[in-house]
Write an enzyme that holds these catalytic residues in place. Structure first.
Site, short mmCIF file in Angstrom:
data_model
loop_
_atom_site.label_atom_id
_atom_site.label_comp_id
_atom_site.label_asym_id
_atom_site.label_seq_id
_atom_site.Cartn_x
_atom_site.Cartn_y
_atom_site.Cartn_z
CB SER A 19 -0.90 0.01 1.24
OG SER A 19 -0.11 0.10 2.42
CE LYS A 20 -1.66 6.51 -3.18
NZ LYS A 20 -2.39 7.79 -3.34
NE ARG A 21 -0.37 0.03 6.08
CZ ARG A 21 0.21 -0.97 6.72
NH1 ARG A 21 1.32 -0.74 7.37
NH2 ARG A 21 -0.32 -2.17 6.71
CG HIS A 22 3.38 -1.55 3.01
ND1 HIS A 22 2.16 -2.13 2.74
CD2 HIS A 22 3.63 -1.81 4.31
CE1 HIS A 22 1.72 -2.72 3.83
NE2 HIS A 22 2.59 -2.54 4.79
N GLY A 23 5.09 1.86 0.39
CA GLY A 23 5.94 2.30 -0.72
C GLY A 23 5.30 2.11 -2.08
#
Length: 466
Positions: free
Chosen positions: A240-244
């Site tokens: 996800s965006k929080r992961h990259g």
């Protein structure tokens, strides 16, 4: 065998990190084998495809150095060819008209769910005479899929994968409005482009069975398939965006070098012994699609940061100046002068040793090109009390006649500290605060040498005057 690989993104958004890795693996496979790497834009979803997304894909690939061969193929321009092949399958008896209404299909799906069966088309019009079609219903064209036996794929990553043909329904090839579905378009385009190897994410594995039957129905050779596991976050969850899960352009904006992202993506699911830092030339020489693991790779910003720091240290000094100049100019609010660029160049060998990103590098270099009086951070200001300002005033007088080199400055300042009966840090800390506006910087003697006599003495005078 002539090797042709391709990358075929849909231009409905940015070039995300998973797509960039897929492009990289295809590019490396083609270059390793001396083959061809093609780019196809699958823009048949006209409502969601945008010119901006197409540009972002092209820009991202170019930034990573993934050059393609030949002209870009736009799938939307090939609609007539897709429809032609659907008619060819129809004429050969490998496809048929289906006149099911949306209501009938919905009822079919509802009954399957209620009975706990897999939702699939049940072949109502498979053997029915089209003359029995209800009036006013525009038909779709469906593939007459094999119902007996099984379809097997010898996947270059996943190994041998088999599915019973009873699990594969008669998929739609051509919609009622005359547009082709994804599976037909992909098969036709890959065949016409001479694609020998289809390397893509393993979320497409189910499509491979259906596409294989379309190839067989047309009497075309089936390409080799390689379905690469998706990228997960460090916690094993879907990326996800929080992961990259960002666009390639976002990584550039965050201050990553293209060679660092290239190297990092290469190592996400592929390995060559214990090698971590791999040049582009070695990557082409070593890449083997069979060395891609079957387990999902895990994205780790710390590893990317470490690689990026390595490539920053290895980069040419003038290149780094050019890369950080826009960031510094945005902070300053005006263009860099030529003198400022020269000063950054002189400082770069020391500046680039610690930062992990260009953003950090620019932040660490900013003090070199600020106009006087430079801003002083709160922690640095605490080192510039009345006693320290008086000390700096005496130091300034001591430095007036010193030869302005790193070695001479160090000798003079150490001698000054001894004369004042202070430890070197007792002089260097307020001096650093005066010269850089911070409590951390490259070596203070190196900073003074880069700033030069006039600028250094001027900044000291500014600090002394408060």
């Amino acid at each position: 065998m002539s090797i042709v690989a391709r990358f075929a993104p849909s231009p409905t958004g940015f070039l995300h990190i998973g797509g960039a890795r897929t492009a990289l693996f295809n590019w490396l496979f083609a270059r390793h084998h001396g083959g061809v790497f093609r780019l196809r834009i699958e823009d048949t979803d006209r409502a969601r495809s945008t010119p901006e997304a197409v540009e972002a894909i092209i820009d991202g690939l170019s930034w990573l150095g993934l050059d393609w061969d030949g002209e870009i193929v736009f799938q939307s321009a090939r609609a007539a060819r897709h429809a032609e092949i659907a008619q060819q399958l129809l004429a050969a008896g490998r496809a048929y008209y289906c006149f099911c209404t949306p209501e009938e299909l919905a009822a079919m799906r509802g009954l399957a769910r209620a009975e706990g069966r897999s939702v699939r088309y049940e072949g109502i019009w498979r053997d029915r005479d089209p003359a029995l079609a209800p009036p006013g219903v525009k038909p779709v064209i469906r593939l007459r899929a094999r119902q007996e036996g099984a379809t097997t794929i010898e996947d270059l990553v996943q190994g041998e994968v088999t599915v019973a043909n009873s699990e594969l329904d008669d998929l739609v090839l051509l919609r009622a409005d005359g547009t082709a579905t994804y599976n037909l378009s992909v098969v036709v385009d890959d065949h016409d482009m001479g694609v020998s190897h289809v390397i893509r994410g393993d979320d497409h594995l189910n499509n491979a069975f259906r596409q294989s039957q379309i190839y067989e129905g047309l009497g075309w050779p089936v390409p080799e398939f390689a379905h690469v596991p998706l990228i997960h976050g460090p916690d094993g969850a879907k990326l996800s965006k929080r992961h990259g899960a960002l666009g390639v352009d976002a990584y550039r904006d965050l201050g990553y070098l293209p060679e660092a992202l290239f190297n990092y993506l290469l190592r996400l699911g592929w390995s060559h012994g214990d090698e971590e830092v791999i040049s582009r030339e070695d990557a082409v020489r070593w890449f083997d699609i069979g060395a891609v693991g079957r387990a999902a790779a895990r994205f780790d910003f710390k590893k990317l940061d470490s690689l990026n720091g390595h490539y920053i240290r290895a980069a040419g000094d003038w290149r780094l100046v050019d890369l950080i100049a826009p960031r510094i100019e945005a902070s300053l609010g005006h263009p860099l002068t030529e003198a400022g660029r020269e000063r950054l160049m002189r400082a770069m060998p020391e500046l680039k040793l610690r930062p992990k990103t260009l953003e950090e590098l620019a932040a660490g270099a900013l003090f070199y090109v600020r106009e006087r009086p430079i801003p002083i951070a709160d922690k640095a200001a605490a080192l510039l009390g009345e006693e320290q300002r008086s000390l700096l005033g005496r130091l300034r007088e001591c430095l007036r006649g010193v030869l302005w080199s790193r070695e001479a400055l160090e000798t003079a300042i150490r001698g000054f500290a001894e004369k004042e009966e202070r430890p070197l840090g007792g002089v260097a800390q307020p001096l650093r605060a005066a010269l850089t506006g911070s409590t951390a910087s490259p070596g203070i003697f190196e900073v003074m040498e880069v700033l030069g006599r006039e600028e250094s003495l001027g900044r000291i005078a500014d600090a002394v005057s408060g």
